[in-house]
Design an enzyme around this catalytic site. Structure first.
Site, short mmCIF file in Angstrom:
data_model
loop_
_atom_site.label_atom_id
_atom_site.label_comp_id
_atom_site.label_asym_id
_atom_site.label_seq_id
_atom_site.Cartn_x
_atom_site.Cartn_y
_atom_site.Cartn_z
N ARG A 164 112.50 184.13 -21.61
CA ARG A 164 112.06 183.83 -20.00
C ARG A 164 111.11 182.84 -19.87
O ARG A 164 111.11 182.11 -18.68
CB ARG A 164 111.17 185.32 -19.60
N GLN A 208 101.42 189.18 -9.08
CA GLN A 208 101.69 189.88 -10.24
C GLN A 208 102.58 189.06 -10.99
O GLN A 208 102.98 189.36 -12.24
CB GLN A 208 102.36 191.11 -9.91
N VAL A 215 103.74 186.24 -13.41
CA VAL A 215 103.30 185.82 -14.86
C VAL A 215 103.74 184.32 -15.04
O VAL A 215 103.50 183.51 -15.75
CB VAL A 215 103.68 186.30 -16.01
N HIS A 265 98.59 189.89 -13.62
CA HIS A 265 99.18 190.68 -14.89
C HIS A 265 99.35 189.46 -16.03
O HIS A 265 100.08 189.40 -16.87
CB HIS A 265 100.62 191.06 -14.43
N CYS A 290 98.22 185.49 -36.38
CA CYS A 290 96.88 185.08 -36.24
C CYS A 290 96.24 184.68 -37.23
O CYS A 290 96.11 185.18 -38.28
CB CYS A 290 96.12 186.26 -35.42
N CYS A 324 92.98 186.78 -37.89
CA CYS A 324 92.99 188.42 -38.50
C CYS A 324 94.36 188.35 -39.22
O CYS A 324 94.28 189.84 -39.85
CB CYS A 324 92.64 189.04 -37.51
N GLY A 363 107.57 189.96 -1.38
CA GLY A 363 108.46 190.05 -2.53
C GLY A 363 108.05 190.89 -3.92
O GLY A 363 108.11 190.71 -5.01
P1 OAD Z 1 110.13 194.21 -8.60
O1 OAD Z 1 111.33 193.52 -9.39
O2 OAD Z 1 109.68 195.53 -8.97
O3 OAD Z 1 110.49 194.01 -7.16
C1 OAD Z 1 111.05 192.66 -6.56
C2 OAD Z 1 110.69 192.87 -5.45
O4 OAD Z 1 111.33 191.84 -4.46
C3 OAD Z 1 111.84 193.85 -4.72
O5 OAD Z 1 111.22 194.71 -3.67
C4 OAD Z 1 112.97 193.16 -3.94
O6 OAD Z 1 113.54 193.68 -2.82
C5 OAD Z 1 112.08 191.91 -3.53
N1 OAD Z 1 112.96 190.83 -3.40
C6 OAD Z 1 113.90 190.15 -4.34
N2 OAD Z 1 114.24 188.90 -3.98
C7 OAD Z 1 113.50 188.64 -2.66
C8 OAD Z 1 113.46 187.40 -1.89
N3 OAD Z 1 114.34 186.38 -2.15
N4 OAD Z 1 112.68 187.40 -0.92
C9 OAD Z 1 111.82 188.51 -0.64
N5 OAD Z 1 111.73 189.68 -1.32
C10 OAD Z 1 112.62 189.86 -2.43
O7 OAD Z 1 108.90 193.17 -8.90
P2 OAD Z 1 107.38 193.23 -8.72
O8 OAD Z 1 107.12 193.91 -7.66
O9 OAD Z 1 106.59 191.82 -8.84
O10 OAD Z 1 104.63 193.91 -14.46
O11 OAD Z 1 106.98 193.93 -9.90
C11 OAD Z 1 105.80 194.30 -10.33
C12 OAD Z 1 105.58 194.36 -11.95
O12 OAD Z 1 106.56 195.32 -12.42
C13 OAD Z 1 105.57 192.89 -12.46
O13 OAD Z 1 104.67 192.24 -12.14
C14 OAD Z 1 105.71 193.35 -14.04
C15 OAD Z 1 106.85 194.79 -13.82
O14 OAD Z 1 106.72 195.40 -14.66
C16 OAD Z 1 104.26 193.40 -15.67
O15 OAD Z 1 104.91 192.87 -16.39
C17 OAD Z 1 102.87 194.10 -16.03
#
Ligand code: OAD
Length: 259
Positions: free
Chosen positions: A71, A102, A104, A120, A150, A153, A190
């Site tokens: 990634r 959210q 990274v 995150h 590391c 440690c 998004g």
């Molecule tokens: P998700 O993959 O859960 O959701 C992505 C959202 O973006 C969905 O609701 C899609 O419909 C929408 N989407 C996709 N393409 C789009 C576009 N071009 N324009 C607008 N919307 C679009 O991703 P997150 O909600 O970011 O956490 O997920 C939350 C967290 O879950 C992430 O930060 C990650 C993951 O586990 C960690 O890594 C801690």
């Protein structure tokens, strides 16, 4: 231009304090996969607990390391899209604008956003799994099959991101919460709104009187409580929203009348 976009543009133009919450969808048009898309998502056909949890790392650190390094490499090949640029520009036209993401990746910063809270963590930062000391990754370690050790440690190095079951950085969450409670408008873009506590932000904002605008391709729990739901790709909807704000910008003649 549709009514929803005009209404949202008016709300944003009138607001003095705006908080924006973004998720993986804003980076999708840059070529970064989201997590939960059934076909292309980073979790498609995989168990998130294997890839993004402390237990998963302990069970198979090579798998987790490889997933993150892949990634990270891909992020080096992509650019911010018009949605990121529109949010950076919005920051310059609202008196108090903060972006809480959210994601990274660093695409918001690369587009010019300044006040960004990463709830995150960051995929380009590293620390020790055990002692937590920050670690500067060497280029050759990015392609190694296993994470480095590391030097302090001896435990393994991990990405400085928040995994399932871990706490979010306390000061970032506290600031996001405070801003959500103070915001006149919360602009969400998004995110599936399924991962807590980030997904709570719209509720904190709404309960405290903010207008919630949601931009997404699909209906989500956030779009259901939003005052305005702008359905479409953020790389198109957000620039359109910014352009629509021009309709409500003060004109020079407005100032002339005052003299
Ligand atoms: P998700 O993959 O859960 O959701 C992505 C959202 O973006 C969905 O609701 C899609 O419909 C929408 N989407 C996709 N393409 C789009 C576009 N071009 N324009 C607008 N919307 C679009 O991703 P997150 O909600 O970011 O956490 O997920 C939350 C967290 O879950 C992430 O930060 C990650 C993951 O586990 C960690 O890594 C801690």
């Amino acid at each position: 231009m549709d009514h929803g976009t005009r209404r949202a543009a008016k709300m944003l133009s009138d607001a003095r304090t705006v908080l924006c919450l973004t998720g993986a969808g804003v980076s999708a048009e840059s070529g970064v996969p989201t997590f939960r898309d059934a076909q292309t998502g980073l979790y498609a056909n995989r168990d998130p607990m294997d890839l993004a949890s402390p237990g998963g790392f302990r069970r198979d650190r090579a798998l987790v390391w490889g997933w993150y390094m892949e990634r990270l490499a891909r992020l080096g090949e992509v650019e911010p899209n018009p949605g990121h640029h529109a949010l950076a520009e919005l920051e310059t036209s609202v008196p108090r604008f903060t972006l809480v993401t959210q994601n990274v990746d660093d695409l918001h910063e690369r587009a010019g956003s300044i006040d960004v809270i990463h709830l995150h963590g960051s995929i380009a930062r590293f620390r020790c799994f055990d002692c937590g000391h920050p670690y500067e990754l060497r280029p050759e370690e990015r392609t190694a099959p296993e994470p480095p050790y590391c030097p302090d440690c001896g435990d393994f190095i991990r990405p400085d991101v928040v995994w399932f079951g871990e706490e979010l950085p306390g000061e970032h969450l506290a600031r996001a919460r405070q801003l959500a409670m103070e915001a006149q408008v919360l602009l969400v873009a998004g995110t599936s709104g399924t991962v807590f506590p980030a997904a709570e932000i719209p509720y904190w904002a709404k309960t405290n009187g903010a207008t919630v605008i949601d931009v997404n391709l699909e209906v989500t729990p956030i779009s259901r409580i939003a005052d305005i739901f702008l359905r479409g790709p953020s790389g198109e909807v957000l620039p359109d929203l910014l352009a629509a704000m021009e309709l409500f910008a003060p004109h020079e003649s407005d100032y002339d009348d005052e003299h």
